[in-house]
Scaffold this active site. Structure first.
Site, PDB file in Angstrom:
ATOM      1  N   ASP A 131      -9.107  -0.390  -6.043  1.00 33.31           N
ATOM      2  CA  ASP A 131      -9.963   0.604  -5.397  1.00 33.31           C
ATOM      3  C   ASP A 131      -9.253   1.952  -5.317  1.00 33.31           C
ATOM      4  O   ASP A 131      -8.027   2.035  -5.430  1.00 33.31           O
ATOM      5  CB  ASP A 131     -10.330   0.140  -3.984  1.00 33.31           C
ATOM      6  CG  ASP A 131      -9.099   0.005  -3.086  1.00 33.31           C
ATOM      7  OD1 ASP A 131      -8.094  -0.569  -3.558  1.00 33.31           O
ATOM      8  OD2 ASP A 131      -9.129   0.464  -1.933  1.00 33.31           O
ATOM      9  N   GLU A 132     -10.012   2.973  -5.108  1.00 31.35           N
ATOM     10  CA  GLU A 132      -9.512   4.299  -4.748  1.00 31.35           C
ATOM     11  C   GLU A 132      -8.315   4.720  -5.606  1.00 31.35           C
ATOM     12  O   GLU A 132      -7.262   5.091  -5.095  1.00 31.35           O
ATOM     13  CB  GLU A 132      -9.151   4.327  -3.257  1.00 31.35           C
ATOM     14  CG  GLU A 132     -10.362   4.038  -2.362  1.00 31.35           C
ATOM     15  CD  GLU A 132     -10.025   3.992  -0.885  1.00 31.35           C
ATOM     16  OE1 GLU A 132     -10.908   4.295  -0.059  1.00 31.35           O
ATOM     17  OE2 GLU A 132      -8.882   3.614  -0.553  1.00 31.35           O
ATOM     18  N   ASP A 147       0.858  -1.186   0.000  1.00 36.75           N
ATOM     19  CA  ASP A 147       0.000   0.000   0.000  1.00 36.75           C
ATOM     20  C   ASP A 147       0.896   1.239   0.000  1.00 36.75           C
ATOM     21  O   ASP A 147       2.125   1.128  -0.063  1.00 36.75           O
ATOM     22  CB  ASP A 147      -0.952   0.003   1.189  1.00 36.75           C
ATOM     23  CG  ASP A 147      -2.319   0.593   0.817  1.00 36.75           C
ATOM     24  OD1 ASP A 147      -2.360   1.783   0.451  1.00 36.75           O
ATOM     25  OD2 ASP A 147      -3.322  -0.145   0.868  1.00 36.75           O
ATOM     26  N   TYR A 156     -16.161  -4.548   8.383  1.00 29.25           N
ATOM     27  CA  TYR A 156     -14.848  -3.951   8.628  1.00 29.25           C
ATOM     28  C   TYR A 156     -14.590  -4.001  10.132  1.00 29.25           C
ATOM     29  O   TYR A 156     -15.165  -3.224  10.904  1.00 29.25           O
ATOM     30  CB  TYR A 156     -14.814  -2.511   8.115  1.00 29.25           C
ATOM     31  CG  TYR A 156     -14.379  -2.396   6.666  1.00 29.25           C
ATOM     32  CD1 TYR A 156     -14.624  -3.425   5.754  1.00 29.25           C
ATOM     33  CD2 TYR A 156     -13.723  -1.258   6.203  1.00 29.25           C
ATOM     34  CE1 TYR A 156     -14.240  -3.327   4.432  1.00 29.25           C
ATOM     35  CE2 TYR A 156     -13.324  -1.152   4.880  1.00 29.25           C
ATOM     36  CZ  TYR A 156     -13.585  -2.185   4.002  1.00 29.25           C
ATOM     37  OH  TYR A 156     -13.191  -2.084   2.685  1.00 29.25           O
ATOM     38  N   PHE A 157     -13.717  -4.903  10.530  1.00 28.74           N
ATOM     39  CA  PHE A 157     -13.459  -5.085  11.953  1.00 28.74           C
ATOM     40  C   PHE A 157     -12.468  -4.059  12.500  1.00 28.74           C
ATOM     41  O   PHE A 157     -12.080  -4.136  13.676  1.00 28.74           O
ATOM     42  CB  PHE A 157     -12.979  -6.510  12.237  1.00 28.74           C
ATOM     43  CG  PHE A 157     -14.058  -7.562  12.125  1.00 28.74           C
ATOM     44  CD1 PHE A 157     -15.358  -7.228  11.776  1.00 28.74           C
ATOM     45  CD2 PHE A 157     -13.770  -8.897  12.364  1.00 28.74           C
ATOM     46  CE1 PHE A 157     -16.353  -8.198  11.675  1.00 28.74           C
ATOM     47  CE2 PHE A 157     -14.748  -9.878  12.268  1.00 28.74           C
ATOM     48  CZ  PHE A 157     -16.043  -9.527  11.924  1.00 28.74           C
ATOM     49  N   TRP A 179      -8.380  -3.402   8.437  1.00 31.91           N
ATOM     50  CA  TRP A 179      -7.459  -2.378   7.942  1.00 31.91           C
ATOM     51  C   TRP A 179      -6.742  -1.769   9.140  1.00 31.91           C
ATOM     52  O   TRP A 179      -7.368  -1.409  10.138  1.00 31.91           O
ATOM     53  CB  TRP A 179      -8.210  -1.312   7.152  1.00 31.91           C
ATOM     54  CG  TRP A 179      -8.904  -1.895   5.950  1.00 31.91           C
ATOM     55  CD1 TRP A 179     -10.235  -2.173   5.803  1.00 31.91           C
ATOM     56  CD2 TRP A 179      -8.286  -2.295   4.724  1.00 31.91           C
ATOM     57  NE1 TRP A 179     -10.480  -2.700   4.567  1.00 31.91           N
ATOM     58  CE2 TRP A 179      -9.300  -2.788   3.879  1.00 31.91           C
ATOM     59  CE3 TRP A 179      -6.967  -2.272   4.242  1.00 31.91           C
ATOM     60  CZ2 TRP A 179      -9.051  -3.269   2.592  1.00 31.91           C
ATOM     61  CZ3 TRP A 179      -6.707  -2.744   2.971  1.00 31.91           C
ATOM     62  CH2 TRP A 179      -7.741  -3.240   2.160  1.00 31.91           C
ATOM     63  N   HIS A 188      -2.971   3.184  -4.682  1.00 29.78           N
ATOM     64  CA  HIS A 188      -2.305   2.729  -3.453  1.00 29.78           C
ATOM     65  C   HIS A 188      -0.907   2.200  -3.742  1.00 29.78           C
ATOM     66  O   HIS A 188      -0.487   1.179  -3.215  1.00 29.78           O
ATOM     67  CB  HIS A 188      -3.158   1.668  -2.751  1.00 29.78           C
ATOM     68  CG  HIS A 188      -4.398   2.224  -2.120  1.00 29.78           C
ATOM     69  ND1 HIS A 188      -4.373   3.081  -1.041  1.00 29.78           N
ATOM     70  CD2 HIS A 188      -5.722   2.075  -2.440  1.00 29.78           C
ATOM     71  CE1 HIS A 188      -5.617   3.414  -0.710  1.00 29.78           C
ATOM     72  NE2 HIS A 188      -6.451   2.841  -1.543  1.00 29.78           N
TER      73      HIS A 188
END
Length: 549
Positions: free
Chosen positions: A338-339, A205, A436-437, A487, A275
């Site tokens: 993504d993104e 990333d 999303y933990f 994340w 990323h």
């Protein structure tokens, strides 16, 4: 004959209270599909019990030793593992013991059957993976003992079980914060305990490149380290401390084998074309502007991404993915997607030339630059197919004119996943709420460690239904399964990771295994109390919100 007689005598003494024994309980997480307990004598587990497996089967031998280790850690009883050969020998040896066996009549690759009678215990499956899932159920049925008991009573039972979804995953981001190999193995142990079979490993990333690429050594020498980390939630304060690390290919292979031994597949993620700032810091010629770039200290989305107008970028991607494919035998490789902002592409002469030369045009809501990412993704996918791999990407790819051969991970809610299934994509459901933990586990956050935001308590995780009501049966078959993501922008230590995933992993496990009509949250909380004893046995850090204080 003597062993059977002794077992029957011990069972009789248990029923009359002559001996005190610990008793197994089959109310485990995830709850098996069918648990039938007849009014018949059960089996007494003791020091003379052996675990039997077929000779010449390495997977089943490993299963036997796993079970022996689990029994030892739970009850302190030390059981021997023995091979058997031939049906005649098997029938005799199985009496008074635990038998692990393959049974072609069982349907389902991970289905299993546990039969416990006064004569012994049999755990069977169509595959060794199925037997391993059954072993986990027996493991979680056992009492946690502080001292070695005289015996452990296993009530008579017939358990038949199979998972609802073939893909049952957990994700871990080791880019934002780096975790040692031993903790990654512990994370895989958690995955196995909860009946899951996929480990999605996010290893590159903007804030750090963690995978050794021999052809591009600066990816880890430069891209694996940042000169500081933002303090708090993207404040203007930076700690100024050099931070980083990476996994060698040998370490990755070690982790892959560790997971495979537990019937868990490691799916690597190399995020592209966005990323990628850590990679650009190492090789600035891969970006549109040529840099200079620096490995990011902050969290977020950054304008600098790979330049698809440069042919050398595709060579770089293919070289990197070749080494990834060599290390990770998974049929899937995740490429993120993504993104990925289009800012640089709109201004880059080479990207605009690529758009013109390839005849890429805006269509509907998709800009030419959106479809340029589709072009990029199709080229990468074609390369992966040549390597015998399949591509997974985040749901942004649905807006990039990609082929339905790409598997979609739906993170921006459940709706993109349903849309992808309707279009013909295979889909893995990972909606940020509640999967999303890294989100908070309560709305009372003042005593909680810093999190990215959101609120996904155990109850909300448990209530999630991955298959939308408006999907046809054919479309529903495209929902391969469910995964939770962790994340780690704010999750700096292994104990912190444990706190964020436990006990939410248990709720996820029942989403992954149980049919909707079999779910019962209140009953689950009762079973969870028993599972917590195993968490405590391993000294894992567990969020306490749903437990009786």
């Amino acid at each position: 004959m003597k062993k059977i007689f002794l077992t029957l005598c011990m069972t009789l003494m248990l029923s009359t209270g002559a001996l005190k024994a610990q008793v197994a309980n089959y109310n485990v997480v995830p709850l098996p599909k069918s648990v039938v307990q007849p009014t018949a004598p059960g089996f007494v587990l003791g020091e003379t019990t052996a675990i039997l497996y077929a000779e010449g089967n390495a997977d089943m031998e490993r299963n036997a030793h796993f079970l022996a280790d689990y029994v030892g850690e739970m009850t302190k009883l030390q059981l021997a593992c023995q091979q058997y050969g031939g049906k005649a020998k098997l029938a005799k040896a199985a009496r008074g013991n635990i038998l692990l066996t393959l049974d072609a009549k069982i349907q389902g690759e991970e289905a299993y059957r546990i039969s416990i009678t006064a004569k012994g215990v049999t755990i069977s499956g169509k595959t060794a993976a199925g037997v391993f899932r059954g072993i986990q159920t027996l493991r979680k049925s056992l009492p946690v003992m502080q001292e070695k008991p005289k015996m452990v009573s296993l009530p008579a039972v017939l358990i038949q079980d199979e998972p609802r979804f073939a893909y049952r995953g957990m994700h871990l981001d080791c880019s934002r914060h780096f975790y040692p190999v031993e903790f990654v193995k512990e994370y895989i142990d958690l995955i196995a305990l909860h009946g899951m079979n996929k480990f999605h490993w996010h290893i590159t990333d903007d804030q750090g490149w963690r995978f050794e690429v021999k052809k591009y050594p600066k990816l880890t020498r430069v891209g694996g380290w940042r000169s500081g980390t933002v303090v708090g939630r993207n404040s203007i304060v930076d700690d100024g401390q050099r931070y980083g690390g990476f996994y060698t290919q040998d370490e990755c292979r070690e982790i892959v084998k560790y997971a495979a031994d537990r019937f868990v597949t490691v799916i690597p993620e190399i995020d592209m074309p966005g990323h990628m700032v850590a990679a650009l810091a190492a090789y600035p010629e891969l970006g549109c502007t040529g840099g200079p770039y620096e490995v990011e200290h902050r969290w977020g989305v950054f304008a600098d991404v790979l330049c698809p107008g440069k042919e050398q970028v595709f060579q770089f991607v293919e070289d990197v993915l070749s080494e990834v494919a060599d290390v990770f035998p998974s049929k899937y490789i995740h490429i993120g997607g993504d993104e990925s902002p289009r800012d640089r592409w709109k201004e880059c002469p080479l990207c605009q030339k690529r758009i013109k030369d390839e005849g890429i045009k805006a269509e509907g809501r998709q800009s030419a630059e959106d479809r340029l990412q589709g072009y990029f993704t199709k080229r990468v996918e074609k390369f992966l197919h040549a390597k015998g791999k399949r591509l997974i990407g985040w749901d942004e790819l649905l807006g990039c004119d990609i082929d339905t051969t790409a598997t979609i991970m739906s993170w921006r809610g459940a709706e993109p996943g349903a849309q992808g299934a309707k279009l013909g994509h295979d889909v893995i459901m990972t909606p940020n709420s509640p999967m999303y933990f890294d989100h908070y586990q309560t709305d009372k956050t003042w005593n909680e460690p810093l999190a990215i935001g959101g609120n996904s308590p155990v109850e909300k995780v448990y209530a999630f239904e991955p298959v939308a009501e408006d999907l046809t049966p054919e479309q529903a078959r495209h929902i391969l399964g469910v995964q939770a993501n962790v994340w780690c922008e704010y999750i700096a230590t292994p104990k912190w990771v444990e706190y964020m995933v436990l006990p939410r992993m248990a709720a996820l496990a029942e989403v992954q295994w149980l049919q909707p009509e079999s779910k019962d949250y209140d009953a689950f909380l009762g079973r969870l109390e028993r599972l917590k004893a195993i968490y405590d046995l391993h000294h894992w850090t567990v969020a306490q919100h749903v437990f009786k204080q």
